[in-house]
Design a protein around this motif. Structure first.
Motif, mmCIF file in Angstrom:
data_model
loop_
_atom_site.group_PDB
_atom_site.id
_atom_site.type_symbol
_atom_site.label_atom_id
_atom_site.label_comp_id
_atom_site.label_asym_id
_atom_site.label_seq_id
_atom_site.Cartn_x
_atom_site.Cartn_y
_atom_site.Cartn_z
ATOM 1 N N VAL A 142 0.826 -1.210 0.000
ATOM 2 C CA VAL A 142 0.000 0.000 0.000
ATOM 3 C C VAL A 142 0.859 1.259 0.000
ATOM 4 C CG1 VAL A 142 -1.710 1.316 1.332
ATOM 5 C CG2 VAL A 142 -1.943 -1.171 1.100
ATOM 6 N N ARG A 143 1.922 1.267 0.815
ATOM 7 C CA ARG A 143 2.873 2.371 0.839
ATOM 8 C C ARG A 143 4.277 1.779 0.882
ATOM 9 N NH1 ARG A 143 0.139 7.473 2.098
ATOM 10 N NH2 ARG A 143 2.097 8.438 1.550
ATOM 11 N N GLY A 144 5.255 2.551 0.443
ATOM 12 C CA GLY A 144 6.633 2.079 0.463
ATOM 13 C C GLY A 144 7.218 2.139 1.859
ATOM 14 N N LEU A 145 7.636 0.981 2.379
ATOM 15 C CA LEU A 145 8.189 0.921 3.728
ATOM 16 C C LEU A 145 9.710 1.070 3.678
ATOM 17 C CD1 LEU A 145 6.080 -2.064 5.102
ATOM 18 C CD2 LEU A 145 5.674 0.390 5.435
ATOM 19 N N PRO A 146 10.290 1.901 4.538
ATOM 20 C CA PRO A 146 11.752 2.092 4.521
ATOM 21 C C PRO A 146 12.479 0.788 4.808
ATOM 22 C CG PRO A 146 10.788 3.026 6.521
ATOM 23 C CD PRO A 146 9.653 2.669 5.621
ATOM 24 N N ALA A 231 -6.179 1.195 4.876
ATOM 25 C CA ALA A 231 -6.988 2.289 4.331
ATOM 26 C C ALA A 231 -6.480 3.640 4.833
ATOM 27 C CB ALA A 231 -8.456 2.087 4.714
ATOM 28 N N LEU A 232 -6.106 3.695 6.107
ATOM 29 C CA LEU A 232 -5.573 4.940 6.666
ATOM 30 C C LEU A 232 -4.223 5.286 6.057
ATOM 31 C CD1 LEU A 232 -6.540 4.475 10.429
ATOM 32 C CD2 LEU A 232 -7.601 6.022 8.765
ATOM 33 N N LEU A 233 -3.369 4.271 5.889
ATOM 34 C CA LEU A 233 -2.065 4.516 5.279
ATOM 35 C C LEU A 233 -2.211 5.055 3.865
ATOM 36 C CD1 LEU A 233 0.108 1.450 6.367
ATOM 37 C CD2 LEU A 233 0.507 3.851 6.944
ATOM 38 N N ARG A 234 -3.181 4.521 3.136
ATOM 39 C CA ARG A 234 -3.354 4.928 1.743
ATOM 40 C C ARG A 234 -3.678 6.414 1.615
ATOM 41 N NH1 ARG A 234 -4.349 1.981 -2.857
ATOM 42 N NH2 ARG A 234 -4.724 0.086 -1.663
ATOM 43 N N VAL A 235 -4.458 6.951 2.557
ATOM 44 C CA VAL A 235 -4.900 8.348 2.445
ATOM 45 C C VAL A 235 -4.035 9.305 3.261
ATOM 46 C CG1 VAL A 235 -7.273 7.634 2.003
ATOM 47 C CG2 VAL A 235 -6.566 8.113 4.349
ATOM 48 N N LEU A 236 -3.056 8.773 4.001
ATOM 49 C CA LEU A 236 -2.201 9.638 4.816
ATOM 50 C C LEU A 236 -1.401 10.587 3.919
ATOM 51 C CD1 LEU A 236 -1.738 9.660 7.943
ATOM 52 C CD2 LEU A 236 0.385 8.410 7.504
ATOM 53 N N PRO A 237 -1.405 11.878 4.170
ATOM 54 C CA PRO A 237 -0.621 12.810 3.345
ATOM 55 C C PRO A 237 0.859 12.425 3.342
ATOM 56 C CG PRO A 237 -2.086 14.010 4.825
ATOM 57 C CD PRO A 237 -2.140 12.575 5.248
ATOM 58 N N ARG A 238 1.519 12.668 2.231
ATOM 59 C CA ARG A 238 2.918 12.259 2.106
ATOM 60 C C ARG A 238 3.797 12.868 3.183
ATOM 61 N NH1 ARG A 238 1.195 12.694 -3.221
ATOM 62 N NH2 ARG A 238 1.373 10.745 -4.417
ATOM 63 N N TRP A 239 3.585 14.131 3.482
ATOM 64 C CA TRP A 239 4.456 14.780 4.484
ATOM 65 C C TRP A 239 4.302 14.116 5.850
ATOM 66 C CZ3 TRP A 239 2.597 16.905 8.942
ATOM 67 C CH2 TRP A 239 1.216 17.187 9.003
ATOM 68 N N LEU A 240 3.073 13.701 6.171
ATOM 69 C CA LEU A 240 2.840 13.074 7.456
ATOM 70 C C LEU A 240 3.361 11.638 7.465
ATOM 71 C CD1 LEU A 240 1.673 13.273 10.274
ATOM 72 C CD2 LEU A 240 -0.580 12.707 9.331
ATOM 73 N N TYR A 241 3.164 10.953 6.336
ATOM 74 C CA TYR A 241 3.685 9.583 6.232
ATOM 75 C C TYR A 241 5.212 9.597 6.363
ATOM 76 C CZ TYR A 241 4.962 5.043 4.366
ATOM 77 O OH TYR A 241 5.513 3.801 4.217
ATOM 78 N N ASP A 242 5.868 10.504 5.655
ATOM 79 C CA ASP A 242 7.330 10.584 5.700
ATOM 80 C C ASP A 242 7.830 10.827 7.120
ATOM 81 O OD1 ASP A 242 7.117 10.309 3.000
ATOM 82 O OD2 ASP A 242 7.820 12.318 2.482
ATOM 83 N N ARG A 243 7.193 11.745 7.806
ATOM 84 C CA ARG A 243 7.620 12.073 9.163
ATOM 85 C C ARG A 243 7.386 10.901 10.114
ATOM 86 N NH1 ARG A 243 5.686 17.758 11.399
ATOM 87 N NH2 ARG A 243 6.976 18.325 9.611
ATOM 88 N N ALA A 244 6.273 10.205 9.934
ATOM 89 C CA ALA A 244 5.911 9.107 10.835
ATOM 90 C C ALA A 244 6.801 7.880 10.640
ATOM 91 C CB ALA A 244 4.444 8.735 10.631
#
Length: 257
Positions: A142-146, A231-244
């Protein structure tokens, strides 16, 4: 009395694949099992003497070997009702550290191996206007994990491919089911050195997946709380996802990569 279900599964020697094979054996299915480890496949067949099980030692990165296994299964049992592309690997990777081979290995297995698994069966299913193709994807797509760039990318590719295939096959009456596991208790996750929320036993996962496949569900996530998380990860804004996630724990690189 209805005929037994015919099920073809890749990556069946351990983990999710073996649990799915055991679940379908319990349900009385005729099984075709593919994996690299011939000994593990033979052990599984020996442990289920009352079941019809054909084993095919092969690597899903070898499309010709997969096609040959498919031909053998069809010759012995007829066209399968369900084909499950489950074979998968995970590697911790770091770009710039010589991990290009690991990236290719993961993509070849998790994505191209899925396509190669479906290739020998798709046309016949389309002509017969029946059958189910199942891909084991992952919430990790769903999102790219580091630290998991190879695994996340391969599962993201699988998710997009399965969606495309589902729409393509719909007019022909062939179902395409995407199963997206969260954390499942398997030898693969046993190596993860970080907390795994909602960790699910693999036998329970297999039973729920088999039910979802029987229902022809387009998309299923297990365990269910990971559906909400995804579902939450998919809609999380990029800036917030990056920081988290910038300091999130990462899968270690394998020695020798």
């Amino acid at each position: 009395m209805s005929e037994p279900l015919k099920v073809f599964i890749t990556g069946a020697s351990s983990g999710i694949g073996r649990a799915l094979a055991a679940e379908y054996a319990r349900r009385g299915a005729i099984l075709g099992l593919v994996a690299r480890r011939a000994d593990a496949l033979a052990d599984f067949r020996q442990s289920h003497p009352d079941c019809s099980i054909s084993i095919y030692p092969a690597d899903v990165r070898d499309a010709a070997a997969l096609a040959h296994a498919a031909q053998q299964f069809v010759a012995a049992h007829g066209q399968p009702d369900v084909v499950i592309a489950n074979a998968g690997v995970s590697r911790g990777v770091v770009t710039g550290e010589g991990d290009l081979g690991a990236f290719r290995d993961v993509m070849d297995t998790n994505y191209f191996g899925m396509v190669a698994t479906f290739e020998p069966f798709a046309a016949a299913m389309r002509d017969a206007r029946r059958g189910t193709l199942v891909g084991i994807a992952s919430v990790a797509g769903v999102r790219g994990l580091p630290g998991s760039g190879a695994y996340s990318a391969s599962k993201a590719a699988a998710l997009a491919y399965l969606e495309s295939l589902r729409v393509e096959m719909r007019p022909a009456g062939v179902k395409v089911v995407t199963i997206a596991p969260g954390y499942i208790r398997t030898p693969m996750t046993a190596r993860n050195p970080y907390p795994m929320p909602f960790l699910m036993d693999v036998e329970r996962f297999a039973a729920k997946s088999a039910d979802a496949i029987a229902q022809g569900r387009a998309f299923a996530v297990f365990p269910w709380p990971m559906r909400i998380a995804a579902a939450l990860l998919r809609v999380l804004p990029r800036w917030l996802y990056d920081r988290a996630f910038e300091n999130a724990p990462r899968k270690p690189r394998a020695a020798g990569q």
